[in-house]
Scaffold this motif. Structure first.
Motif, PDB file in Angstrom:
ATOM      1  N   GLN A   1      -3.381 -12.727  12.961  1.00 25.54           N
ATOM      2  CA  GLN A   1      -2.285 -13.501  12.376  1.00 25.54           C
ATOM      3  C   GLN A   1      -1.926 -12.956  10.996  1.00 25.54           C
ATOM      4  N   SER A   2      -0.627 -12.883  10.703  1.00 25.94           N
ATOM      5  CA  SER A   2      -0.157 -12.423   9.394  1.00 25.94           C
ATOM      6  C   SER A   2      -0.527 -13.429   8.316  1.00 25.94           C
ATOM      7  N   TYR A   3      -0.622 -12.932   7.093  1.00 32.99           N
ATOM      8  CA  TYR A   3      -0.891 -13.807   5.960  1.00 32.99           C
ATOM      9  C   TYR A   3       0.381 -14.520   5.540  1.00 32.99           C
ATOM     10  N   ILE A   4       0.213 -15.720   5.047  1.00 37.65           N
ATOM     11  CA  ILE A   4       1.345 -16.473   4.522  1.00 37.65           C
ATOM     12  C   ILE A   4       1.895 -15.717   3.322  1.00 37.65           C
ATOM     13  N   ALA A   5       3.199 -15.652   3.190  1.00 39.16           N
ATOM     14  CA  ALA A   5       3.904 -15.033   2.067  1.00 39.16           C
ATOM     15  C   ALA A   5       3.901 -13.512   2.120  1.00 39.16           C
ATOM     16  N   CYS A   6       3.439 -12.926   3.213  1.00 42.49           N
ATOM     17  CA  CYS A   6       3.485 -11.474   3.386  1.00 42.49           C
ATOM     18  C   CYS A   6       4.195 -11.149   4.685  1.00 42.49           C
ATOM     19  N   ALA A   7       4.908 -10.050   4.660  1.00 38.83           N
ATOM     20  CA  ALA A   7       5.566  -9.607   5.889  1.00 38.83           C
ATOM     21  C   ALA A   7       4.494  -9.219   6.906  1.00 38.83           C
ATOM     22  N   PRO A   8       4.811  -9.312   8.185  1.00 38.17           N
ATOM     23  CA  PRO A   8       3.836  -8.889   9.204  1.00 38.17           C
ATOM     24  C   PRO A   8       3.390  -7.447   8.944  1.00 38.17           C
ATOM     25  N   PHE A   9       2.122  -7.194   9.132  1.00 44.11           N
ATOM     26  CA  PHE A   9       1.555  -5.876   8.862  1.00 44.11           C
ATOM     27  C   PHE A   9       1.723  -4.985  10.086  1.00 44.11           C
ATOM     28  N   ASP A  10       2.211  -3.767   9.866  1.00 41.68           N
ATOM     29  CA  ASP A  10       2.425  -2.816  10.953  1.00 41.68           C
ATOM     30  C   ASP A  10       1.289  -1.793  10.941  1.00 41.68           C
ATOM     31  N   SER A  11       0.293  -1.988  11.787  1.00 40.80           N
ATOM     32  CA  SER A  11      -0.874  -1.109  11.843  1.00 40.80           C
ATOM     33  C   SER A  11      -0.503   0.318  12.221  1.00 40.80           C
ATOM     34  N   LYS A  12       0.457   0.461  13.114  1.00 42.22           N
ATOM     35  CA  LYS A  12       0.863   1.801  13.547  1.00 42.22           C
ATOM     36  C   LYS A  12       1.410   2.606  12.363  1.00 42.22           C
ATOM     37  N   VAL A  13       2.281   2.004  11.568  1.00 42.77           N
ATOM     38  CA  VAL A  13       2.837   2.685  10.392  1.00 42.77           C
ATOM     39  C   VAL A  13       1.726   2.985   9.385  1.00 42.77           C
ATOM     40  N   PHE A  14       0.800   2.049   9.201  1.00 41.22           N
ATOM     41  CA  PHE A  14      -0.314   2.266   8.280  1.00 41.22           C
ATOM     42  C   PHE A  14      -1.105   3.510   8.669  1.00 41.22           C
ATOM     43  N   TRP A  15      -1.501   3.608   9.940  1.00 45.42           N
ATOM     44  CA  TRP A  15      -2.328   4.734  10.373  1.00 45.42           C
ATOM     45  C   TRP A  15      -1.543   6.042  10.343  1.00 45.42           C
ATOM     46  N   GLU A  16      -0.244   6.004  10.641  1.00 45.51           N
ATOM     47  CA  GLU A  16       0.568   7.226  10.515  1.00 45.51           C
ATOM     48  C   GLU A  16       0.603   7.674   9.054  1.00 45.51           C
ATOM     49  N   THR A  17       0.737   6.723   8.135  1.00 44.27           N
ATOM     50  CA  THR A  17       0.766   7.037   6.706  1.00 44.27           C
ATOM     51  C   THR A  17      -0.569   7.627   6.253  1.00 44.27           C
ATOM     52  N   MET A  18      -1.664   7.073   6.725  1.00 43.28           N
ATOM     53  CA  MET A  18      -2.993   7.556   6.340  1.00 43.28           C
ATOM     54  C   MET A  18      -3.244   8.984   6.842  1.00 43.28           C
ATOM     55  N   ARG A  19      -2.652   9.323   7.970  1.00 42.55           N
ATOM     56  CA  ARG A  19      -2.863  10.668   8.525  1.00 42.55           C
ATOM     57  C   ARG A  19      -2.086  11.736   7.747  1.00 42.55           C
ATOM     58  N   GLU A  20      -1.064  11.331   7.010  1.00 39.50           N
ATOM     59  CA  GLU A  20      -0.226  12.309   6.282  1.00 39.50           C
ATOM     60  C   GLU A  20      -0.973  12.985   5.169  1.00 39.50           C
TER      61      GLU A  20
ATOM     62  N   LYS B   1      -1.487  11.287  -3.559  1.00 39.57           N
ATOM     63  CA  LYS B   1      -1.303  12.726  -3.359  1.00 39.57           C
ATOM     64  C   LYS B   1      -1.436  13.506  -4.660  1.00 39.57           C
ATOM     65  N   SER B   2      -0.914  12.966  -5.757  1.00 43.59           N
ATOM     66  CA  SER B   2      -0.963  13.688  -7.034  1.00 43.59           C
ATOM     67  C   SER B   2      -2.332  13.604  -7.711  1.00 43.59           C
ATOM     68  N   ASN B   3      -3.214  12.740  -7.228  1.00 40.11           N
ATOM     69  CA  ASN B   3      -4.556  12.593  -7.801  1.00 40.11           C
ATOM     70  C   ASN B   3      -5.652  12.832  -6.772  1.00 40.11           C
TER      71      ASN B   3
ATOM     72  N   TYR C   1       0.813  -1.218   0.000  1.00 41.60           N
ATOM     73  CA  TYR C   1       0.000   0.000   0.000  1.00 41.60           C
ATOM     74  C   TYR C   1       0.846   1.268   0.000  1.00 41.60           C
ATOM     75  N   ILE C   2       1.996   1.231   0.649  1.00 41.96           N
ATOM     76  CA  ILE C   2       2.839   2.415   0.798  1.00 41.96           C
ATOM     77  C   ILE C   2       3.312   2.938  -0.561  1.00 41.96           C
ATOM     78  N   GLN C   3       3.371   2.058  -1.546  1.00 46.40           N
ATOM     79  CA  GLN C   3       3.827   2.458  -2.878  1.00 46.40           C
ATOM     80  C   GLN C   3       2.817   3.349  -3.601  1.00 46.40           C
ATOM     81  N   TRP C   4       1.609   3.457  -3.070  1.00 44.13           N
ATOM     82  CA  TRP C   4       0.582   4.288  -3.704  1.00 44.13           C
ATOM     83  C   TRP C   4       0.554   5.716  -3.160  1.00 44.13           C
ATOM     84  N   THR C   5       1.324   6.046  -2.142  1.00 42.72           N
ATOM     85  CA  THR C   5       1.177   7.349  -1.485  1.00 42.72           C
ATOM     86  C   THR C   5       1.393   8.528  -2.439  1.00 42.72           C
ATOM     87  N   ASP C   6       2.424   8.502  -3.267  1.00 46.18           N
ATOM     88  CA  ASP C   6       2.656   9.610  -4.205  1.00 46.18           C
ATOM     89  C   ASP C   6       1.532   9.697  -5.239  1.00 46.18           C
TER      90      ASP C   6
END
Length: 181
Positions: A162-181, A144-146, A136-141
């Motif tokens: 529980q994390s999904y198989i084949a995905c890194a553990p999800f960091d909710s704190k970083v997600f919500w900080e990103t959404m607030r930006e 913002k531009s759209n 999801y983080i790859q969509w931030t720019d």
């Protein structure tokens, strides 16, 4: 129930598309669906272009063997089995069984037939969706531009689950900080 609440928009982005239930229901000039789980994206692309080759039957042994193979490359088949054959829609969670906890090759064939039909039916509503394998983080720019013509729908992994198989553990704190930006 959420789709009717969404305002008119030219671009719809869903960075956690998973089973694509919302993406399939939204009408927008441009629909973009992505997920960090590559096998799910490969499955939706294959369903979208008619090349998804789902099995006719599957034993619980085959399911768990595929789930536990940490070296298996991402594939549409892996995406289908993990998503369509997991209980409650959890990717490679518990092997789906009937209401009495049974699973045999006859019920397996019927279950897989229905799952394949469900995926293909949903894919008819996804014909114009642009699918992407990315975090999801790859969509931030892009967002913002759209920002004046895009609606973003996020249903991220829930904190403390529980994390999904084949995905890194999800960091909710970083997600919500990103959404607030």
């Amino acid at each position: 129930q959420i789709v009717p609440l969404m305002p008119a928009h030219r671009v719809y982005l869903e960075p956690f598309c998973g089973g694509c239930s919302i993406t399939a229901s939204v009408r927008a000039k441009n629909r973009i669906a992505s997920d960090a789980h590559e096998s799910q994206i490969l499955m939706w692309k294959a369903a979208q272009n008619g090349t998804l080759n789902a099995p006719q039957c599957l034993s619980s042994e085959e399911y768990y063997k595929m789930r536990d193979d940490k070296n298996a490359p991402p594939s549409a088949l892996r995406g289908f089995i993990g998503l369509a054959c997991g209980y409650g829609g959890k990717f490679f969670g518990t092997f789906a069984r009937d209401t009495k906890g049974n699973w045999d090759l006859n019920s397996s064939s019927e279950y897989l037939r229905r799952a394949k039909h469900s995926v293909h039916t949903k894919a008819l509503s996804l014909y114009s969706v642009s699918f992407h394998h990315c975090d999801y983080i790859q969509w931030t720019d892009f967002i913002k531009s759209n920002s004046n013509r895009i609606i973003v729908y996020c249903d991220p992994p829930y904190e403390g689950t529980q994390s999904y198989i084949a995905c890194a553990p999800f960091d909710s704190k970083v997600f919500w900080e990103t959404m607030r930006e």
